[in-house]
Write a protein that holds these residues in place. Sequence first.
Motif, PDB file in Angstrom:
ATOM      1  N   LYS A 184       0.829  -1.208   0.000  1.00  0.00           N
ATOM      2  CA  LYS A 184       0.000   0.000   0.000  1.00  0.00           C
ATOM      3  C   LYS A 184       0.865   1.261   0.000  1.00  0.00           C
ATOM      4  O   LYS A 184       0.594   2.209  -0.716  1.00  0.00           O
ATOM      5  CB  LYS A 184      -0.930   0.017   1.210  1.00  0.00           C
ATOM      6  CG  LYS A 184      -2.139  -0.840   1.073  1.00  0.00           C
ATOM      7  CD  LYS A 184      -3.031  -0.675   2.294  1.00  0.00           C
ATOM      8  CE  LYS A 184      -4.339  -1.361   2.098  1.00  0.00           C
ATOM      9  NZ  LYS A 184      -5.252  -1.114   3.223  1.00  0.00           N
ATOM     10  N   ARG A 185       1.890   1.251   0.806  1.00  0.00           N
ATOM     11  CA  ARG A 185       2.775   2.408   0.905  1.00  0.00           C
ATOM     12  C   ARG A 185       3.565   2.613  -0.387  1.00  0.00           C
ATOM     13  O   ARG A 185       3.669   3.727  -0.896  1.00  0.00           O
ATOM     14  CB  ARG A 185       3.737   2.235   2.082  1.00  0.00           C
ATOM     15  CG  ARG A 185       4.682   3.420   2.276  1.00  0.00           C
ATOM     16  CD  ARG A 185       5.695   3.185   3.385  1.00  0.00           C
ATOM     17  NE  ARG A 185       6.575   2.083   3.030  1.00  0.00           N
ATOM     18  CZ  ARG A 185       6.764   0.986   3.753  1.00  0.00           C
ATOM     19  NH1 ARG A 185       6.125   0.820   4.884  1.00  0.00           N
ATOM     20  NH2 ARG A 185       7.588   0.038   3.365  1.00  0.00           N
ATOM     21  N   ASN A 186       4.114   1.547  -0.948  1.00  0.00           N
ATOM     22  CA  ASN A 186       4.965   1.647  -2.136  1.00  0.00           C
ATOM     23  C   ASN A 186       4.229   2.139  -3.368  1.00  0.00           C
ATOM     24  O   ASN A 186       4.802   2.840  -4.196  1.00  0.00           O
ATOM     25  CB  ASN A 186       5.608   0.299  -2.449  1.00  0.00           C
ATOM     26  CG  ASN A 186       6.687  -0.074  -1.457  1.00  0.00           C
ATOM     27  OD1 ASN A 186       7.124   0.731  -0.655  1.00  0.00           O
ATOM     28  ND2 ASN A 186       7.103  -1.320  -1.505  1.00  0.00           N
ATOM     29  N   ILE A 187       2.971   1.751  -3.519  1.00  0.00           N
ATOM     30  CA  ILE A 187       2.256   2.132  -4.743  1.00  0.00           C
ATOM     31  C   ILE A 187       1.099   3.087  -4.480  1.00  0.00           C
ATOM     32  O   ILE A 187       0.304   3.344  -5.372  1.00  0.00           O
ATOM     33  CB  ILE A 187       1.771   0.894  -5.518  1.00  0.00           C
ATOM     34  CG1 ILE A 187       0.794   0.067  -4.701  1.00  0.00           C
ATOM     35  CG2 ILE A 187       2.933   0.062  -5.992  1.00  0.00           C
ATOM     36  CD1 ILE A 187       0.181  -1.088  -5.468  1.00  0.00           C
ATOM     37  N   ALA A 188       1.043   3.616  -3.265  1.00  0.00           N
ATOM     38  CA  ALA A 188       0.001   4.568  -2.887  1.00  0.00           C
ATOM     39  C   ALA A 188      -1.386   4.003  -3.189  1.00  0.00           C
ATOM     40  O   ALA A 188      -2.205   4.627  -3.846  1.00  0.00           O
ATOM     41  CB  ALA A 188       0.214   5.907  -3.587  1.00  0.00           C
ATOM     42  N   LEU A 189      -1.625   2.797  -2.698  1.00  0.00           N
ATOM     43  CA  LEU A 189      -2.894   2.109  -2.913  1.00  0.00           C
ATOM     44  C   LEU A 189      -3.804   2.358  -1.716  1.00  0.00           C
ATOM     45  O   LEU A 189      -3.397   2.204  -0.578  1.00  0.00           O
ATOM     46  CB  LEU A 189      -2.639   0.607  -3.072  1.00  0.00           C
ATOM     47  CG  LEU A 189      -3.833  -0.265  -3.409  1.00  0.00           C
ATOM     48  CD1 LEU A 189      -4.372   0.105  -4.785  1.00  0.00           C
ATOM     49  CD2 LEU A 189      -3.422  -1.723  -3.386  1.00  0.00           C
ATOM     50  N   TYR A 190      -5.033   2.747  -1.992  1.00  0.00           N
ATOM     51  CA  TYR A 190      -5.945   3.091  -0.909  1.00  0.00           C
ATOM     52  C   TYR A 190      -7.138   2.148  -0.814  1.00  0.00           C
ATOM     53  O   TYR A 190      -8.092   2.430  -0.108  1.00  0.00           O
ATOM     54  CB  TYR A 190      -6.420   4.534  -1.070  1.00  0.00           C
ATOM     55  CG  TYR A 190      -5.258   5.490  -1.051  1.00  0.00           C
ATOM     56  CD1 TYR A 190      -4.566   5.744   0.123  1.00  0.00           C
ATOM     57  CD2 TYR A 190      -4.833   6.108  -2.220  1.00  0.00           C
ATOM     58  CE1 TYR A 190      -3.483   6.603   0.143  1.00  0.00           C
ATOM     59  CE2 TYR A 190      -3.742   6.973  -2.206  1.00  0.00           C
ATOM     60  CZ  TYR A 190      -3.083   7.219  -1.025  1.00  0.00           C
ATOM     61  OH  TYR A 190      -2.003   8.058  -1.009  1.00  0.00           O
TER      62      TYR A 190
END
Length: 68
Positions: free
Chosen positions: A7-13
């Motif tokens: 989530k952090r690496n690809i800015a997934l929400y």
Amino acid sequence: MGEVRIKRNIALYTAPVVEWCRNRISSVRASISRKGKNWYVAVDGRIITVNAYSYTIITAHKVQEQQR
């Protein structure tokens, strides 16, 4: 911990990270290659790394644009 890292690496929400990755991996736009013990899936400006033996999603990163 892996879900938080992805989530952090690809800015997934979105909440279901594994489902999101599976959908991208099975996409017709996905480019899949194997290097050593991992599969690398390039799709939608991201690279998803999957272990070749256990098929575990290891991590995902945004594709870095090359500097000129």
